[in-house]
Design a protein around this motif. Structure first.
Motif, PDB file in Angstrom:
ATOM      1  N   LYS A  44       0.825  -1.200   0.000  1.00 14.02           N
ATOM      2  CA  LYS A  44       0.000   0.000   0.000  1.00 14.02           C
ATOM      3  C   LYS A  44       0.862   1.254   0.000  1.00 14.02           C
ATOM      4  O   LYS A  44       0.487   2.266  -0.604  1.00 14.02           O
ATOM      5  N   ALA A  47       1.862   1.733  -3.514  1.00 14.85           N
ATOM      6  CA  ALA A  47       0.714   2.211  -4.278  1.00 14.85           C
ATOM      7  C   ALA A  47       0.499   3.706  -4.062  1.00 14.85           C
ATOM      8  O   ALA A  47       0.169   4.441  -5.008  1.00 14.85           O
ATOM      9  N   PHE A 106      -6.752   1.784  -1.390  1.00 13.68           N
ATOM     10  CA  PHE A 106      -6.096   0.945  -2.393  1.00 13.68           C
ATOM     11  C   PHE A 106      -6.599  -0.492  -2.306  1.00 13.68           C
ATOM     12  O   PHE A 106      -6.770  -1.047  -1.211  1.00 13.68           O
ATOM     13  N   ILE A 108      -5.405  -3.959  -3.737  1.00 15.39           N
ATOM     14  CA  ILE A 108      -4.239  -4.592  -4.371  1.00 15.39           C
ATOM     15  C   ILE A 108      -4.467  -6.095  -4.453  1.00 15.39           C
ATOM     16  O   ILE A 108      -4.584  -6.778  -3.423  1.00 15.39           O
ATOM     17  N   PHE A 118      -3.416  -2.739  -9.870  1.00 10.11           N
ATOM     18  CA  PHE A 118      -4.169  -2.495  -8.645  1.00 10.11           C
ATOM     19  C   PHE A 118      -5.157  -1.374  -8.906  1.00 10.11           C
ATOM     20  O   PHE A 118      -5.050  -0.631  -9.896  1.00 10.11           O
ATOM     21  N   TRP A 146       4.652   2.082 -13.575  1.00 11.63           N
ATOM     22  CA  TRP A 146       3.231   1.962 -13.277  1.00 11.63           C
ATOM     23  C   TRP A 146       2.501   3.089 -14.005  1.00 11.63           C
ATOM     24  O   TRP A 146       2.882   4.260 -13.905  1.00 11.63           O
TER      25      TRP A 146
END
Length: 327
Positions: A44, A47, A106, A108, A118, A146
């Motif tokens: 997380k 992310a 988030f 995932i 994600f 990403w």
């Protein structure tokens, strides 16, 4: 008469999503008992870094009207749609507002291969201008960046129903899974058939009635009649776009699913002067290029909520014309 895409004119709500309270600590609810398969795509904390990096890149691109900068933080279909949006902004000389995401949550998944991906639920803006996002980030391979791949705007807290295991991770849903009311891989075809041929089309009954299904079809037909009265003929056809379908398991053993449609529109008029490039199409073709014909391609991202039984509902959408050619 200004020819433009009529669904975007007649269906409200693309830029006014309902905002519900969200936080990064969602209640865990496992919908997939047994030993978890695969490994989380990232933590997380990572992310959060991806979202921050994307936000910075998006704001640089907006300030510079730069599609090249967008390519460093986005992938298709989001990239093609946002590049078109920047072209419109550049044409009208209006920079997009600075983006800042708040209250991110988030989701995932545990994955066994690439692409890694994600989802994130987040909000931009405040008060009446608040807009909820169902962001989908992907990583094509090991060491690849990403990139934001999709961002439909949900009209409700659709991602809040995603199930989490005891460690706080989500479960991906395969496109061909058979324990849902509709296989995720079949959603786009059913939706395209409904929007093209109406509620009686094969497969259309898999989708519930609503603003983004039956009401969109009705609005399109009304738009065609309105144009015909002004001497302009519109033909419109939807088809599944060739992008990957993504899904996550929900607490009721259903799924939320991201998928994309392509809409081909053709406007024609027997006499010149009946059409011009305007509205959502500005920046994609010269204003006077549509003398008697205008052909456009529109991409439409959807977020669907699919139950174990019953009919799928459409809980999110982002629509943008990406090409226009007049003659």
């Amino acid at each position: 008469m200004a020819a433009r895409t009529f669904v975007s004119m007649l269906i409200p709500g693309l830029l006014a999503a309902a905002v519900s309270t969200g936080c990064s600590g969602s209640t865990s609810s496992s919908a997939a008992p047994g030993k978890p398969q695969g490994a989380p795509a990232l933590t997380k904390e990572q992310a959060q870094q991806v979202l921050a990096s994307f936000t910075a890149g998006m704001n640089r691109a907006g300030h510079r009207f730069s599609g090249r900068t967008l390519r460093t933080v986005e992938a298709d279909p989001q990239l093609s749609m946002d590049v078109a949006a920047l072209k419109l902004r550049r044409a009208v000389r209006q920079r997009p507002p600075k983006v800042a995401f708040t209250r991110p949550t988030f989701y995932i998944p545990r994955l066994t291969g690439y692409p890694h991906w994600f989802a994130a639920d987040a909000v931009t803006g405040q008060g009446k201008r608040a807009l909820r996002h169902a962001l989908l980030f992907t990583q094509a391979g090991q060491g690849a960046p990403w990139l934001l791949t999709a961002d439909p705007y949900p009209s409700e807290l659709a991602l809040g129903r995603i199930a989490l295991d005891p460690q706080g991770y989500a479960t991906p849903v395969a496109p061909d899974v058979k324990d849902l009311a509709v296989q995720p891989a079949k959603l786009a075809q059913a939706h395209a058939a409904l929007l093209t041929d109406g509620p009686g089309a094969p497969g259309a009954a898999l989708l519930a009635e609503g603003a983004r299904t039956t009401e969109t079809y009705k609005a399109l037909k009304e738009g065609e009649k309105s144009l015909a009265a002004r001497g302009v003929t519109l033909s419109s056809r939807f088809s599944p776009a060739q992008y990957k379908v993504y899904g996550l398991r929900t607490k009721d053993r259903g799924a939320v699913v991201w998928y994309v449609l392509k809409q081909n529109e053709a406007y024609s008029a027997a006499r010149r002067g009946r059409m011009t490039v305007s509205g959502d199409l500005v920046g994609l073709a010269p204003p006077a290029s549509a003398r008697t014909r205008l052909d456009t391609i529109v991409l439409v991202q959807y977020l669907a909520s699919v139950p174990p039984k019953g009919r799928a509902t459409i809980s999110g959408m982002y629509r943008k014309a990406v090409t226009a050619q007049g003659s």
